[in-house]
Design an enzyme around this catalytic site. Sequence first.
Site, mmCIF file in Angstrom:
data_model
loop_
_atom_site.group_PDB
_atom_site.id
_atom_site.type_symbol
_atom_site.label_atom_id
_atom_site.label_comp_id
_atom_site.label_asym_id
_atom_site.label_seq_id
_atom_site.Cartn_x
_atom_site.Cartn_y
_atom_site.Cartn_z
ATOM 1 C CB SER A 1 41.647 32.633 38.438
ATOM 2 O OG SER A 1 41.969 32.888 39.786
ATOM 3 C CG ASN A 2 37.395 35.480 42.050
ATOM 4 O OD1 ASN A 2 36.728 35.928 41.127
ATOM 5 N ND2 ASN A 2 36.843 34.912 43.116
ATOM 6 C CG ASP B 1 38.727 28.363 40.800
ATOM 7 O OD1 ASP B 1 38.778 29.603 40.713
ATOM 8 O OD2 ASP B 1 38.982 27.733 41.849
ATOM 9 C CB ALA B 2 43.624 29.598 39.617
ATOM 10 C CE1 TYR B 3 46.274 31.472 43.630
ATOM 11 C CE2 TYR B 3 44.568 32.763 42.557
ATOM 12 C CZ TYR B 3 45.900 32.541 42.848
ATOM 13 O OH TYR B 3 46.858 33.390 42.332
ATOM 14 N NE ARG C 1 39.680 29.149 48.504
ATOM 15 C CZ ARG C 1 39.752 29.736 47.314
ATOM 16 N NH1 ARG C 1 40.377 30.898 47.167
ATOM 17 N NH2 ARG C 1 39.207 29.169 46.253
#
Length: 227
Positions: free
Chosen positions: A121-122, A9-11, A45
């Site tokens: 990622s989203n 995942d990224a964030y 977030r």
Amino acid sequence: MPIKACVFDAYGTLFDVAAAAREAAQEPGREAFATHWPKVANDWRLKQLQYTWLRAVTGAHTDFWQVTQEGLDWALEASGLAEPALRERLLQLYWELSAYPEVPEMLKTLKDQGFETAILSNGSPDMLAGAVDSAGIGDVLDDVLSVESVGIFKPDASVYELVTNRFGCARDAVLFVSSNGWDAAGAAGFGFTTAWVNRAGEPMDRLPWTPHHVLSDLTTIPDLARA
């Protein structure tokens, strides 16, 4: 089955989502924001994620940049900080999020050991490209996969399927790593081997599935992949 691909995942996992608010709070002239930035970062977030879930279950998809802006607008209003210049600066900084300190070396080690690496990622493709470039990690990633190619946010199964389609591997040949407990759990339900990077020491989410591993940071991911 041995792990073939390590997917992140990224964030919040590779990139520090609090960095935009923290950096803005340190800039001259933002003393008022400096007292509010932790709450703004947390609210931003939380709303960003909540909006992805609501859009996924209602079929009202939009890209991640839209929900990022909408989450920030809610967070700023909740703290009485609806200032256009501050909003613009925070959004600008979101395109330049810092990677966590261990990320570059961890990814390099995975590549040196022969693993394929990717982001799932989203995030929209342009947002992810900006973050990857800013962090300087493009040369240690084989691909950057975005939910935009399927038009729905995580944890829909079609998102996780992007990985098996891309790497042509069985589900249990993927080590999927996320800082979101619900994401790691959802990916475990899909069939991935999963690791939850629980930097904040949060309780386990009450879901039908649980991550296979719980870590405090990403340092030991290469060891986990080899094992």
